[in-house]
Design a protein around this motif. Structure first.
Motif, PDB file in Angstrom:
ATOM      1  N   LEU A  86     -60.134  14.679 -62.160  1.00  0.00           N
ATOM      2  CA  LEU A  86     -60.992  14.216 -63.406  1.00  0.00           C
ATOM      3  C   LEU A  86     -60.337  14.886 -64.716  1.00  0.00           C
ATOM      4  CD1 LEU A  86     -63.004  12.364 -65.031  1.00  0.00           C
ATOM      5  CD2 LEU A  86     -64.476  13.991 -64.174  1.00  0.00           C
ATOM      6  N   TRP A  87     -60.379  16.365 -64.773  1.00  0.00           N
ATOM      7  CA  TRP A  87     -60.098  17.060 -65.928  1.00  0.00           C
ATOM      8  C   TRP A  87     -58.757  17.594 -66.151  1.00  0.00           C
ATOM      9  CZ3 TRP A  87     -63.839  15.762 -69.009  1.00  0.00           C
ATOM     10  CH2 TRP A  87     -65.189  15.321 -68.502  1.00  0.00           C
ATOM     11  N   ARG A  88     -58.092  17.776 -65.076  1.00  0.00           N
ATOM     12  CA  ARG A  88     -56.718  18.274 -65.156  1.00  0.00           C
ATOM     13  C   ARG A  88     -55.489  17.522 -64.945  1.00  0.00           C
ATOM     14  NH1 ARG A  88     -56.884  23.813 -64.927  1.00  0.00           N
ATOM     15  NH2 ARG A  88     -54.909  23.942 -63.804  1.00  0.00           N
ATOM     16  N   ARG A  89     -55.733  16.475 -63.976  1.00  0.00           N
ATOM     17  CA  ARG A  89     -54.722  15.827 -63.550  1.00  0.00           C
ATOM     18  C   ARG A  89     -54.579  14.248 -64.374  1.00  0.00           C
ATOM     19  NH1 ARG A  89     -52.388  17.699 -58.866  1.00  0.00           N
ATOM     20  NH2 ARG A  89     -52.931  19.751 -58.625  1.00  0.00           N
ATOM     21  N   LEU A  90     -55.826  13.582 -64.273  1.00  0.00           N
ATOM     22  CA  LEU A  90     -55.639  12.138 -64.944  1.00  0.00           C
ATOM     23  C   LEU A  90     -55.354  12.411 -66.618  1.00  0.00           C
ATOM     24  CD1 LEU A  90     -58.468  10.219 -63.269  1.00  0.00           C
ATOM     25  CD2 LEU A  90     -56.126   9.773 -63.298  1.00  0.00           C
ATOM     26  N   PRO A  91     -56.109  13.366 -67.173  1.00  0.00           N
ATOM     27  CA  PRO A  91     -56.134  13.476 -68.859  1.00  0.00           C
ATOM     28  C   PRO A  91     -54.371  13.784 -69.127  1.00  0.00           C
ATOM     29  CG  PRO A  91     -57.788  14.566 -68.292  1.00  0.00           C
ATOM     30  CD  PRO A  91     -57.039  14.289 -67.036  1.00  0.00           C
ATOM     31  N   LYS A  92     -53.548  14.486 -68.255  1.00  0.00           N
ATOM     32  CA  LYS A  92     -52.345  14.947 -68.504  1.00  0.00           C
ATOM     33  C   LYS A  92     -51.301  14.022 -67.717  1.00  0.00           C
ATOM     34  CE  LYS A  92     -53.577  19.552 -68.743  1.00  0.00           C
ATOM     35  NZ  LYS A  92     -53.526  21.134 -68.191  1.00  0.00           N
ATOM     36  N   SER A  93     -51.663  12.898 -67.186  1.00  0.00           N
ATOM     37  CA  SER A  93     -50.804  11.878 -66.298  1.00  0.00           C
ATOM     38  C   SER A  93     -50.031  12.756 -65.394  1.00  0.00           C
ATOM     39  CB  SER A  93     -49.884  11.408 -67.332  1.00  0.00           C
ATOM     40  OG  SER A  93     -50.693  10.409 -68.433  1.00  0.00           O
ATOM     41  N   ALA A  94     -50.879  13.861 -64.907  1.00  0.00           N
ATOM     42  CA  ALA A  94     -50.121  14.394 -63.858  1.00  0.00           C
ATOM     43  C   ALA A  94     -50.086  13.690 -62.715  1.00  0.00           C
ATOM     44  CB  ALA A  94     -50.658  15.894 -63.809  1.00  0.00           C
ATOM     45  N   ASP A  95     -48.950  13.653 -61.867  1.00  0.00           N
ATOM     46  CA  ASP A  95     -48.800  13.168 -60.455  1.00  0.00           C
ATOM     47  C   ASP A  95     -49.691  13.916 -59.575  1.00  0.00           C
ATOM     48  OD1 ASP A  95     -47.008  11.595 -61.365  1.00  0.00           O
ATOM     49  OD2 ASP A  95     -45.233  12.362 -60.784  1.00  0.00           O
ATOM     50  N   PHE A  96     -50.453  13.141 -58.439  1.00  0.00           N
ATOM     51  CA  PHE A  96     -50.832  13.611 -57.340  1.00  0.00           C
ATOM     52  C   PHE A  96     -51.062  12.431 -56.402  1.00  0.00           C
ATOM     53  CE2 PHE A  96     -54.393  11.664 -60.208  1.00  0.00           C
ATOM     54  CZ  PHE A  96     -55.175  11.071 -59.219  1.00  0.00           C
ATOM     55  N   PRO A  97     -51.163  12.789 -55.134  1.00  0.00           N
ATOM     56  CA  PRO A  97     -51.176  11.827 -54.162  1.00  0.00           C
ATOM     57  C   PRO A  97     -52.616  10.874 -54.229  1.00  0.00           C
ATOM     58  CG  PRO A  97     -50.649  13.709 -53.166  1.00  0.00           C
ATOM     59  CD  PRO A  97     -51.088  14.242 -54.536  1.00  0.00           C
ATOM     60  N   PRO A  98     -52.371   9.529 -54.632  1.00  0.00           N
ATOM     61  CA  PRO A  98     -53.585   8.848 -54.745  1.00  0.00           C
ATOM     62  C   PRO A  98     -54.472   8.993 -53.471  1.00  0.00           C
ATOM     63  CG  PRO A  98     -51.818   7.447 -54.373  1.00  0.00           C
ATOM     64  CD  PRO A  98     -51.226   8.726 -54.581  1.00  0.00           C
ATOM     65  N   GLU A  99     -54.101   9.015 -52.304  1.00  0.00           N
ATOM     66  CA  GLU A  99     -54.772   9.281 -51.028  1.00  0.00           C
ATOM     67  C   GLU A  99     -55.636  10.341 -50.837  1.00  0.00           C
ATOM     68  OE1 GLU A  99     -50.434  10.504 -50.034  1.00  0.00           O
ATOM     69  OE2 GLU A  99     -51.327   9.214 -50.919  1.00  0.00           O
ATOM     70  N   VAL A 100     -55.489  11.288 -51.897  1.00  0.00           N
ATOM     71  CA  VAL A 100     -56.299  12.581 -52.053  1.00  0.00           C
ATOM     72  C   VAL A 100     -57.749  12.126 -52.377  1.00  0.00           C
ATOM     73  CG1 VAL A 100     -57.148  14.664 -53.203  1.00  0.00           C
ATOM     74  CG2 VAL A 100     -54.634  14.355 -52.652  1.00  0.00           C
ATOM     75  N   LEU A 101     -57.757  11.098 -53.463  1.00  0.00           N
ATOM     76  CA  LEU A 101     -58.966  10.475 -53.857  1.00  0.00           C
ATOM     77  C   LEU A 101     -59.657   9.692 -52.786  1.00  0.00           C
ATOM     78  CD1 LEU A 101     -58.813  10.062 -57.640  1.00  0.00           C
ATOM     79  CD2 LEU A 101     -60.311  11.371 -56.325  1.00  0.00           C
ATOM     80  N   SER A 102     -58.784   8.796 -52.066  1.00  0.00           N
ATOM     81  CA  SER A 102     -59.215   7.663 -51.309  1.00  0.00           C
ATOM     82  C   SER A 102     -59.929   8.540 -49.804  1.00  0.00           C
ATOM     83  CB  SER A 102     -58.326   6.829 -50.976  1.00  0.00           C
ATOM     84  OG  SER A 102     -57.109   7.459 -50.328  1.00  0.00           O
TER      85      SER A 102
END
Length: 240
Positions: free
Chosen positions: A72-88
């Protein structure tokens, strides 16, 4: 004289042997008792009370909230890549372990006892409402896909769901840990309290296996590793 001496020696030896056998038997009994006492103590150490069980499950929630915070605070605001499955996968853990199991224990065994006793009913009502709201937010977070992250409107919807979930569940768990659970211990008899501990454990094993809690913790740890959150030392405050 020789015969008498031999007989006397025989009696003495027999007495010595009998005494030795008695001492040996008594020694075995003592060892058996000590072993039983040790095992009983070990069993007591391994027993988890219902409140302890619920509070350590909040530890799982805290670790998932850390994952939500990171995105929420580090990846999404910076459009940083992360595997979407981490959230799911994180939301799936919330659904399986914290909502359908942990939350259900509270709804079936803890909240009704306060309502029946007429104690902390306002708090319990809020906690029930937050459980329902949490499930709605989890539905949104579970639906995270690569397409979700690429669409601005969907990213905003996801960010809002994460923000609301974290903001709600930190005080939710804190109120339960410091107000509801300590009061619950005094609301039931010692016998009922112990029986609930066994029932909680049975339900956990039925749903997740004998090492269910450890497996859930391992799943959370894997998600932490994916985001580089597995090194506790990395969170240590540093001063210039």
């Amino acid at each position: 004289m020789t015969q008498y001496t031999t007989r006397r020696q025989f009696i003495q030896k027999a007495g010595t042997l009998a005494c030795g056998a008695a001492v040996f038997a008594q020694s075995n009994i003592t060892l058996a008792k000590q072993s039983a006492v040790k095992q009983t103590k070990q069993d007591k150490i391994e027993e988890v009370s219902p409140v302890e069980d619920l509070m350590r499950e909040h530890g799982v929630l805290d670790r998932i909230l850390l994952i939500y915070d990171e995105i929420l605070w580090r990846r999404l605001p910076k459009s940083a890549d992360f595997p979407p499955e981490v959230l799911s996968k994180g939301a799936d853990l919330v659904r399986r372990f914290l909502e359908d199991y942990h939350g259900k224990l509270e709804e079936d065994y803890v909240f009704p006892r306060f309502e029946k006793a007429g104690k902390l009913t306002d708090l319990v009502q809020v906690l029930r409402t937050q459980h329902r709201a949490g499930r709605q937010l989890t539905d949104v977070i579970k639906g995270t896909t690569l397409q979700t992250l690429k669409a601005p409107a969907e990213r905003e919807k996801l960010s809002n769901a994460l923000r609301l979930f974290v903001r709600m569940y930190r005080p939710h768990a804190a109120q339960e840990d410091t107000i509801l659970f300590p009061a619950f211990r005094h609301l039931v008899s010692a016998h009922e309290y112990a029986a609930l501990g066994e029932e909680f454990e049975d339900k956990e094993h039925a749903l997740f296996g004998k090492e269910g809690f450890e497996m859930i913790v391992a799943e959370v740890a894997e998600l932490e590793r994916t985001l580089g959150l597995n090194d506790l030392a990395g969170f240590t405050a540093k001063f210039d």
